[in-house]
Design a protein around this motif. Sequence first.
Motif, mmCIF file in Angstrom:
data_model
loop_
_atom_site.group_PDB
_atom_site.id
_atom_site.type_symbol
_atom_site.label_atom_id
_atom_site.label_comp_id
_atom_site.label_asym_id
_atom_site.label_seq_id
_atom_site.Cartn_x
_atom_site.Cartn_y
_atom_site.Cartn_z
ATOM 1 N N GLN A 174 0.893 -1.377 0.338
ATOM 2 C CA GLN A 174 -0.242 0.195 -0.086
ATOM 3 C C GLN A 174 0.834 1.139 -0.158
ATOM 4 N N LEU A 175 2.091 1.698 -0.201
ATOM 5 C CA LEU A 175 2.988 2.274 0.086
ATOM 6 C C LEU A 175 3.506 2.632 -0.688
ATOM 7 N N THR A 176 2.944 4.155 -2.084
ATOM 8 C CA THR A 176 3.126 4.776 -3.063
ATOM 9 C C THR A 176 4.181 6.115 -2.554
ATOM 10 N N ILE A 177 4.440 5.876 -4.304
ATOM 11 C CA ILE A 177 5.147 7.316 -4.260
ATOM 12 C C ILE A 177 4.185 8.141 -5.545
ATOM 13 N N GLN A 178 3.992 9.562 -5.019
ATOM 14 C CA GLN A 178 2.837 10.063 -5.755
ATOM 15 C C GLN A 178 3.456 11.026 -6.236
ATOM 16 N N ALA A 179 4.258 10.492 -7.655
ATOM 17 C CA ALA A 179 4.712 12.065 -8.494
ATOM 18 C C ALA A 179 4.187 12.820 -8.921
ATOM 19 N N TYR A 180 4.204 14.157 -8.999
ATOM 20 C CA TYR A 180 3.001 14.972 -9.605
ATOM 21 C C TYR A 180 4.304 15.954 -10.658
ATOM 22 N N VAL A 181 3.568 15.520 -12.006
ATOM 23 C CA VAL A 181 4.681 16.163 -12.936
ATOM 24 C C VAL A 181 3.958 17.877 -13.863
ATOM 25 N N LYS A 182 5.022 18.169 -14.084
ATOM 26 C CA LYS A 182 4.687 19.627 -15.261
ATOM 27 C C LYS A 182 3.659 19.557 -15.488
ATOM 28 N N PRO A 183 3.182 20.895 -15.681
ATOM 29 C CA PRO A 183 2.509 20.673 -16.873
ATOM 30 C C PRO A 183 2.890 20.534 -18.735
ATOM 31 N N GLY A 184 1.706 19.918 -18.912
ATOM 32 C CA GLY A 184 1.969 19.494 -20.856
ATOM 33 C C GLY A 184 2.584 18.487 -20.867
ATOM 34 N N VAL A 185 3.637 17.559 -19.489
ATOM 35 C CA VAL A 185 4.675 17.344 -19.641
ATOM 36 C C VAL A 185 3.652 15.721 -20.379
ATOM 37 N N ASP A 186 4.727 15.003 -21.253
ATOM 38 C CA ASP A 186 4.120 13.274 -21.559
ATOM 39 C C ASP A 186 4.445 12.213 -20.778
ATOM 40 N N LEU A 187 2.863 12.339 -20.190
ATOM 41 C CA LEU A 187 2.634 11.136 -18.429
ATOM 42 C C LEU A 187 3.194 9.857 -19.022
ATOM 43 N N ASP A 188 2.499 9.095 -20.461
ATOM 44 C CA ASP A 188 3.044 7.586 -20.402
ATOM 45 C C ASP A 188 4.660 7.829 -20.703
ATOM 46 N N ALA A 189 5.968 8.872 -21.244
ATOM 47 C CA ALA A 189 7.038 8.649 -21.236
ATOM 48 C C ALA A 189 7.808 8.788 -19.913
ATOM 49 N N LEU A 190 6.977 9.457 -19.325
ATOM 50 C CA LEU A 190 7.481 9.936 -17.653
ATOM 51 C C LEU A 190 7.462 8.536 -17.051
#
Lengths: 231, 294
Positions: free
Chosen positions: B56-72
């Motif tokens: 249940q332990l997760t890291i939530q990485a918030y991304v900058k606007p306009g970034v390709d989510l799948d690539a990250l």
Amino acid sequence: MDLQLSGVTKIFEPDIVALEDVYLQIESGEFVYLVGETGSGKTTLMRCVTREVVPTRGHISVGGYMLRKIKRYDLALFRRDIGVIFQDFALLPNLTALENVKFVLEIMGLSPKETTERASEELKNVGLWRRRDMYPPQLSGGEQQRLAIARAIVNTPALLLADEPTGNLDPSTADEIMQLLLSINAAGTTILMATHNPHFVDTYRHRVIEIHRGRVVRDEEKGRFDANGLC
Amino acid sequence: MASARYAFRDGWRLVVRHWGLSLLTIFTAMAVFYVIGASTLFVMNVRHIVSKLEDQLTIQAYVKPGVDLDALAKKISALEEVRDTKVITKELALERLRTRLGNQVEAVSLLGENPLPPSIEVRVDKASQVSNTALKIDVMDDVDDVVFAGPVAEKLSKVSNFAGQFSVVLLVVAFLASGVVLFNTIRISVYSREEEINVMVMVGATSTYVAMPFVIQGFLLGFAGALLAFLFVGGTYFSAIVKLKDMLPFLTFIESPQLLYKLGFMLVCCGATVSLIASLLAVEKFIKNAMEPL
């Protein structure tokens, strides 16, 4: 089984000379008395032959076994070929008379059936069959001695070492034991018997080896207990 | 064959002859192996719970606007300790919020346009890796911020490590304790038969022949102790689990009967091994001395 001692010397720490330069040759089938006063070295000599004691110098050969170089496993096999009647009987108090005899055969790996048969037969030979289920402390001194003999001969040894087998026994019982030993010898077993009993040595004449302060001082065919024949 | 029969018979006789000592040894071995069994189950359950919590332990990485989510997400997945990643789009984040709010879902309409940022949810293999992984993700150019349960992860990691170390120490102590008890019992048996052994050696018994009954005596005692311990552990474990589930309903425990069979097998094997080693050590020197000439 023949027995040969060549220049056997045993010195116990610090400097007690128990045996000194002993040379002996005993042929197969002989009956030999070993005489000498207490502390002369008779028991040490016997213990050298069973390899309970290793000589400081010299060699002992028994029936082809060179005892100085014998390996642990071969020593066990060698001891199965000889019989020992201990001065104090050395019976196992927690085993019955029959079990005391049987366990020698069990050690040799015989089947339970054969073990029981042979042990029973030996108890009959020494007249203890009716006492087979009794424990050593329940037996008289003479019966314990006969049981010790039964145990010593049940594996039909080629050499029987008897250390004072008639000591502490009344004359009648001692004579029974002596007759038993003579019959075993008549069957071909070599017997080396340490004794203080002049009556037997002089009555049943055989070779006499006298030890004094660790040295063989007399070795006589059909000798007497006393060197001067006074007994 | 006759020798083996003798060894078993005589080994059994030794157990019966010294019945008081035998009972004491079995009882002590049972207590020791019970501790081993119970602590093994305890450690396994701690690890099971930790592993469930780690899931249940997760890291939530918030991304900058306009970034390709799948690539990250792909880039993060390439990190060695990352088990999996999940792209949380703005829509999915809003959906989750709605679910979490339940019957207060109306409040979402007050937000106007969806203000929730997209993020990538990252799972790692072990709790101990959470902090390091979070730092690695945080320095990535496309990542705006990272949120993770650092202290929780570290505590879980510590609990897991402590449980592992505790089990090793306990096993070593328990093995030594059972070994010493069995060693002493066999030693007493050997000395009680000193005279007998000397006679046996004199009439041609080999050292193996003399030693076997004592080894079998030790084996029987160790085996019996371990077997009884297993029965007691099995008997108490499931009733303890029922009570624990009532007291701590938010935790999950191991309930597989197969686990107990495996534990029983392990205990009996350990009991037999420890007793064999202790018996051999106890009898070996004595017999060697008995066979040694003066």
